[in-house]
Design an enzyme around this catalytic site. Structure first.
Site: not given
Ligand SMILES: *Cc1c(COP(=O)(O)O)cnc(C)c1O
Length: 464
Positions: A112
């Protein structure tokens, strides 16, 4: 570039306004009116670009009218210089033609950061020009909160408030939020669960009258288009390193809200030769059930070893459905209205369109643990539980061993030591050296009851 709502009843907006909004007023999500398309010749010329410069080149058409290419390049260079690996998003080989794309070298050790480190800087530029101040408000069950806080900590015109369920996030995750100290950073531990937090955030967005005149809320969850845009880049970066555009590449993506994999779908539509796109879910498998049955329906939330993928509905899937419906916003709005109260079934053309783009697989906790243990046994590589789900789904779904299969490694294993222990791996995943003192840093956090009034009073009292 203009952005339109998936439900067709909201005005088209420019990039900046989309970035500063959450949902469209008609309840839909904003998508680009048209996508840029890159030729093989253009992609070949990008081989010499590093991550930051490639990011500016790919994102430039989306921010047209807001930033010129050199302005954007200055921002992406600053953004990705803050990552702790010179390749920014390095590839690691796991097996024959099998790769991991490590997306956890940013400040909070999860993918993220790629979007939120950029979003904070874009907000700063926009708000300074407009002489505005905003309140970023979000709820988190883990990774989003810390990435948003790290992204906004240096923003001059943002007050950020992040709600998390009191005593229900892991200690690493909590500390990554509460040890970031700054006058504009506010952590709120709510005496309730994640849904309670999210509900209060939703209520606050739909009625913002608790804020003083001229102040507004900005959403930083993955429905924010700017986040999707930033994630398109690493699909190109990885594929170019593995031989694109001459050679196609497949991706397996651990999926919760469908933001990350939707970016991969866009990369394909922008000209990148992507063969398979694997939706890897945990036991919260609404998307896998949809792909298998053409029926789209909620089920009860399961708490798994991969908490960042524990969702009931994948909000961003609406953006893909919009395309599967041939951009028929009225038909999609009707489907989404019916979906609120019951399971819905989509027409044959829609499920066929979905299956032409995606494959899916659901991985439960036992398979997650077996995959963590198995990969550690094979190569001493320690997977976090989310990435393990991606690897397992990739291995199950792969249709051509000659095509490189890249799993997105979405988090560093040190964020989820419980899952590693449950998998029976004897090695404790260590935090990177620059975070080794995380457990000694002072924390700041307010504990509030599950009462929207109290939360809103708190926000009004603390904002600058
Ligand atoms: C947020 C997250 C996901 C999922 O991502 P999306 O964009 O919501 O599908 C997967 N793995 C981790 C470690 C995350 O923080």
């Amino acid at each position: 570039m203009r952005y339109i709502s998936t439900r067709g009843q909201a005005p088209a907006l420019a990039f900046e306004d989309v970035m500063l909004t959450g949902l469209a007023p008609d309840g839909g999500l904003y998508v680009p009116e048209t996508l840029p398309r890159f030729s093989a010749g253009q992609m070949r010329a990008w081989a010499k670009l590093d991550y930051a410069d490639l990011a500016a080149t790919i994102m430039q058409p989306f921010v047209e009218g807001f930033l010129a290419e050199d302005e954007l390049r200055a921002i992406t260079r600053e953004t990705y210089a803050g990552f702790r690996h010179p390749a920014v998003a390095p590839l690691v080989q796991l097996g024959h033609n099998e790769w991991l794309l490590e997306l956890f070298h940013g400040p909070t050790l999860a993918f993220k950061d790629f979007a939120l480190q950029l979003l904070g800087r874009l907000l700063d530029v926009s708000l300074a020009r407009r002489h505005q101040r905003v309140v970023v408000l979000g709820a988190t069950s883990g990774d989003t909160g810390s990435a948003a806080i790290e992204g906004c900590r240096r923003c001059a015109n943002v007050d950020i408030f992040i709600l998390h369920p009191h005593q229900r996030v892991s200690e690493v995750q909590r500390r990554q939020m509460t040890t970031v100290l700054g006058d504009n950073i506010h952590n709120i531990a709510v005496q309730g669960n994640f849904d309670d937090c999210q509900e209060m955030v939703k209520q606050s967005f739909s009625d913002q009258s608790f804020l003083p005149e001229g102040r507004r809320l900005v959403a930083v969850n993955s429905i924010n288009w700017a986040r999707i845009m930033a994630q398109i880049v690493y699909y190109f970066h990885a594929a170019l390193a593995l031989g694109a555009p001459e050679r196609a590449v497949s991706f397996s993506v651990p999926t919760g809200n469908f933001g990350d994999i939707y970016a991969g779908y866009l990369a394909r539509r922008m000209g990148l030769p992507v063969r398979q796109l694997v939706i890897a879910t945990n036991a919260n498998d609404i998307l896998h059930r949809f792909m298998s049955s053409s029926r789209y329906g909620k089920s009860a939330l399961a708490h798994t070893l991969s908490p960042s993928m524990d969702i009931v509905i994948s909000s961003n899937f609406e953006r893909a459905l919009f395309e599967f419906y041939g951009r028929d916003a009225a038909a999609l709005a009707d489907l989404m209205n019916r979906f609120r109260s019951s399971e819905v079934e989509v027409p044959a053309t829609v499920i066929a369109a979905a299956r032409a783009e995606f494959t899916s697989f659901s991985v439960d906790d036992a398979m997650t643990c077996a995959t963590i243990a198995g990969v550690y046994e094979e190569s001493e590589y320690l997977l976090d539980p989310h990435s393990a789900i991606g690897v397992r789904a990739a291995r199950e779904c792969r249709d051509d061993p000659a095509v490189p299969m890249v799993t997105l490694a979405t988090a560093h294993p040190a964020k989820f030591p419980e899952a590693i222990a449950r998998a029976g791996v004897a090695r404790e995943p260590a935090l990177p050296h620059y975070m080794a003192d995380l457990f000694e840093r002072p924390e700041r956090c307010a504990v509030l009851p599950h009462e929207v009034r109290e939360v809103q009073d708190f926000i009004r009292g603390r904002m600058a």
